[in-house]
Design a protein around this motif. Structure first.
Motif, PDB file in Angstrom:
ATOM      1  N   TYR A 179       0.828  -1.200   0.000  1.00 51.99           N
ATOM      2  CA  TYR A 179       0.000   0.000   0.000  1.00 51.99           C
ATOM      3  C   TYR A 179       0.869   1.260   0.000  1.00 51.99           C
ATOM      4  CZ  TYR A 179      -4.676  -2.011   0.610  1.00 51.99           C
ATOM      5  OH  TYR A 179      -5.872  -2.657   0.417  1.00 51.99           O
ATOM      6  N   PHE A 180       1.976   1.227   0.724  1.00 57.61           N
ATOM      7  CA  PHE A 180       2.867   2.394   0.729  1.00 57.61           C
ATOM      8  C   PHE A 180       3.396   2.674  -0.680  1.00 57.61           C
ATOM      9  CE2 PHE A 180       7.281   3.924   0.789  1.00 57.61           C
ATOM     10  CZ  PHE A 180       7.075   5.179   1.339  1.00 57.61           C
ATOM     11  N   LEU A 181       3.811   1.625  -1.375  1.00 53.65           N
ATOM     12  CA  LEU A 181       4.339   1.808  -2.735  1.00 53.65           C
ATOM     13  C   LEU A 181       3.260   2.352  -3.671  1.00 53.65           C
ATOM     14  CD1 LEU A 181       6.505  -1.438  -3.102  1.00 53.65           C
ATOM     15  CD2 LEU A 181       7.306   0.904  -2.681  1.00 53.65           C
ATOM     16  N   VAL A 182       2.036   1.858  -3.524  1.00 56.50           N
ATOM     17  CA  VAL A 182       0.934   2.350  -4.364  1.00 56.50           C
ATOM     18  C   VAL A 182       0.633   3.808  -4.059  1.00 56.50           C
ATOM     19  CG1 VAL A 182      -1.540   2.129  -4.837  1.00 56.50           C
ATOM     20  CG2 VAL A 182      -0.111   0.079  -4.687  1.00 56.50           C
ATOM     21  N   PHE A 183       0.518   4.140  -2.761  1.00 56.36           N
ATOM     22  CA  PHE A 183       0.193   5.517  -2.380  1.00 56.36           C
ATOM     23  C   PHE A 183       1.328   6.473  -2.747  1.00 56.36           C
ATOM     24  CE2 PHE A 183      -2.526   3.647   1.283  1.00 56.36           C
ATOM     25  CZ  PHE A 183      -3.572   3.430   0.400  1.00 56.36           C
ATOM     26  N   ALA A 184       2.571   6.055  -2.487  1.00 48.10           N
ATOM     27  CA  ALA A 184       3.711   6.913  -2.804  1.00 48.10           C
ATOM     28  C   ALA A 184       3.836   7.103  -4.312  1.00 48.10           C
ATOM     29  CB  ALA A 184       4.998   6.323  -2.234  1.00 48.10           C
ATOM     30  N   GLY A 185       3.614   6.025  -5.071  1.00 47.09           N
ATOM     31  CA  GLY A 185       3.665   6.142  -6.522  1.00 47.09           C
ATOM     32  C   GLY A 185       2.573   7.056  -7.041  1.00 47.09           C
ATOM     33  N   GLY A 186       1.374   6.929  -6.470  1.00 48.01           N
ATOM     34  CA  GLY A 186       0.279   7.819  -6.859  1.00 48.01           C
ATOM     35  C   GLY A 186       0.567   9.264  -6.519  1.00 48.01           C
ATOM     36  N   ALA A 187       1.159   9.487  -5.346  1.00 50.68           N
ATOM     37  CA  ALA A 187       1.500  10.852  -4.937  1.00 50.68           C
ATOM     38  C   ALA A 187       2.538  11.453  -5.878  1.00 50.68           C
ATOM     39  CB  ALA A 187       2.019  10.855  -3.492  1.00 50.68           C
ATOM     40  N   ALA A 188       3.548  10.654  -6.249  1.00 53.26           N
ATOM     41  CA  ALA A 188       4.586  11.148  -7.158  1.00 53.26           C
ATOM     42  C   ALA A 188       4.006  11.483  -8.529  1.00 53.26           C
ATOM     43  CB  ALA A 188       5.688  10.099  -7.287  1.00 53.26           C
ATOM     44  N   TRP A 189       3.125  10.615  -9.032  1.00 49.48           N
ATOM     45  CA  TRP A 189       2.510  10.861 -10.337  1.00 49.48           C
ATOM     46  C   TRP A 189       1.636  12.106 -10.312  1.00 49.48           C
ATOM     47  CZ3 TRP A 189      -2.661  10.722 -12.073  1.00 49.48           C
ATOM     48  CH2 TRP A 189      -2.813  10.786 -13.456  1.00 49.48           C
ATOM     49  N   LEU A 190       0.841  12.266  -9.257  1.00 50.17           N
ATOM     50  CA  LEU A 190      -0.032  13.435  -9.136  1.00 50.17           C
ATOM     51  C   LEU A 190       0.784  14.720  -8.962  1.00 50.17           C
ATOM     52  CD1 LEU A 190      -2.759  11.850  -6.859  1.00 50.17           C
ATOM     53  CD2 LEU A 190      -3.124  12.714  -9.173  1.00 50.17           C
ATOM     54  N   TYR A 191       1.908  14.615  -8.261  1.00 46.93           N
ATOM     55  CA  TYR A 191       2.764  15.789  -8.101  1.00 46.93           C
ATOM     56  C   TYR A 191       3.325  16.235  -9.451  1.00 46.93           C
ATOM     57  CZ  TYR A 191       6.703  18.726  -6.816  1.00 46.93           C
ATOM     58  OH  TYR A 191       7.583  19.763  -6.716  1.00 46.93           O
ATOM     59  N   ARG A 192       3.810  15.272 -10.242  1.00 43.25           N
ATOM     60  CA  ARG A 192       4.345  15.612 -11.567  1.00 43.25           C
ATOM     61  C   ARG A 192       3.254  16.178 -12.461  1.00 43.25           C
ATOM     62  NH1 ARG A 192       7.238  10.711 -10.785  1.00 43.25           N
ATOM     63  NH2 ARG A 192       5.708   9.572 -12.031  1.00 43.25           N
ATOM     64  N   LYS A 193       2.069  15.603 -12.384  1.00 41.78           N
ATOM     65  CA  LYS A 193       0.935  16.098 -13.179  1.00 41.78           C
ATOM     66  C   LYS A 193       0.592  17.528 -12.794  1.00 41.78           C
ATOM     67  CE  LYS A 193      -3.893  14.994 -14.297  1.00 41.78           C
ATOM     68  NZ  LYS A 193      -5.028  14.082 -14.009  1.00 41.78           N
ATOM     69  N   ASP A 194       0.596  17.802 -11.493  1.00 39.96           N
ATOM     70  CA  ASP A 194       0.291  19.136 -11.020  1.00 39.96           C
ATOM     71  C   ASP A 194       1.371  20.136 -11.446  1.00 39.96           C
ATOM     72  OD1 ASP A 194      -1.541  20.744  -9.147  1.00 39.96           O
ATOM     73  OD2 ASP A 194       0.431  21.156  -8.258  1.00 39.96           O
TER      74      ASP A 194
END
Length: 246
Positions: A227-242
């Motif tokens: 779950y940490f890898l999924v959440f961290a990966g999602g956070a990184a992707w959303l940060y780059r998108k933003d």
């Protein structure tokens, strides 16, 4: 980056409302749920009495509150106000902003864990070996990083107006269905099966295993890491998108 981390920690510690819900509130819930129980009041299927069971549950709940609620709302509002965009004009790397948010939440999560432990030991006589107390603090504190990553992801996913309802749904859903407020052993079988795969269920199970003198189960550790890898990966992707939209 160090200056921003210090600023974020100072802001978190000055927020009295946030400190109440992350540090005091879990201890109050512990007393409400386990206050009238005695050492013979056992939680079916766990091998723990109610006070010991709820001590780990409420310590986990307090850490969850600190890292999830603290990160998501603050990040969303800072994005909307333009603060994040201003920081991008400085030499601060993107990971520095995320690290500062995580560090400030982690600092507040530590006292929320310790306060619940002290209340349980003083009011309900919960007694463990020294290594168990230390292992509990480390396991619950380290496990909270999974939810810190989720908080960052929600902060970049939601707008300032939408972030609170989204966070509250996730927060209460994970807390209740994961068995932090009520033992999942009392759930209907179908709901108990679902709960066993939630990150909050695995999170609390880490501490419950330590209380019994055992090492955390491999399934629970694997779930938290996944779950940490999924959440961290999602956070990184959303940060780059933003960042690309800015």
């Amino acid at each position: 980056m160090n200056s921003l981390i210090k600023l974020e920690i100072a802001r978190a510690l000055r927020n009295k409302k946030f400190l109440f819900f992350s540090v005091v509130y879990p201890s109050v819930l512990f007393l409400l749920i386990a206050g009238s129980s005695d050492s013979s009041t056992m939680v079916d299927g766990t091998g723990l009495n109610l006070a010991a069971f709820m001590m780990v549950s409420m310590a986990s709940f307090g850490a969850l509150t600190a890292v999830l609620m603290g990160n998501s709302e603050r990040i969303a509002k800072e994005r909307e106000s333009g603060w994040v965009r201003q920081l991008r004009l400085t030499t601060l790397p993107g990971r520095g902003y995320v690290l500062a948010k995580t560090a400030s939440a982690a600092v507040v999560s530590l006292p929320s864990i310790v306060v619940v432990f002290v209340v349980a030991a003083v009011t309900k006589g919960v007694r463990l070996d020294a290594w168990q107390w230390l292992a509990l603090v480390v396991a619950i504190w380290a496990g909270s990083l999974c939810f810190a990553a989720l908080g960052v992801a929600i902060g970049y996913l939601a707008t300032g107006d939408a972030v609170r309802p989204i966070t509250m749904i996730v927060y209460f859903g994970l807390s209740i269905l994961g068995g932090l407020w009520f033992p999942s052993t009392g759930f209907p079988q179908w709901l108990s099966d679902i709960a066993s795969w939630l990150p909050t269920h695995a999170y609390a199970a880490l501490g419950q295993a330590i209380e019994l003198g055992n090492a955390p189960h491999g399934k629970d550790v694997t779930l938290i890491v996944a779950y940490f890898l999924v959440f961290a990966g999602g956070a990184a992707w959303l940060y780059r998108k933003d960042t690309l939209k800015a």
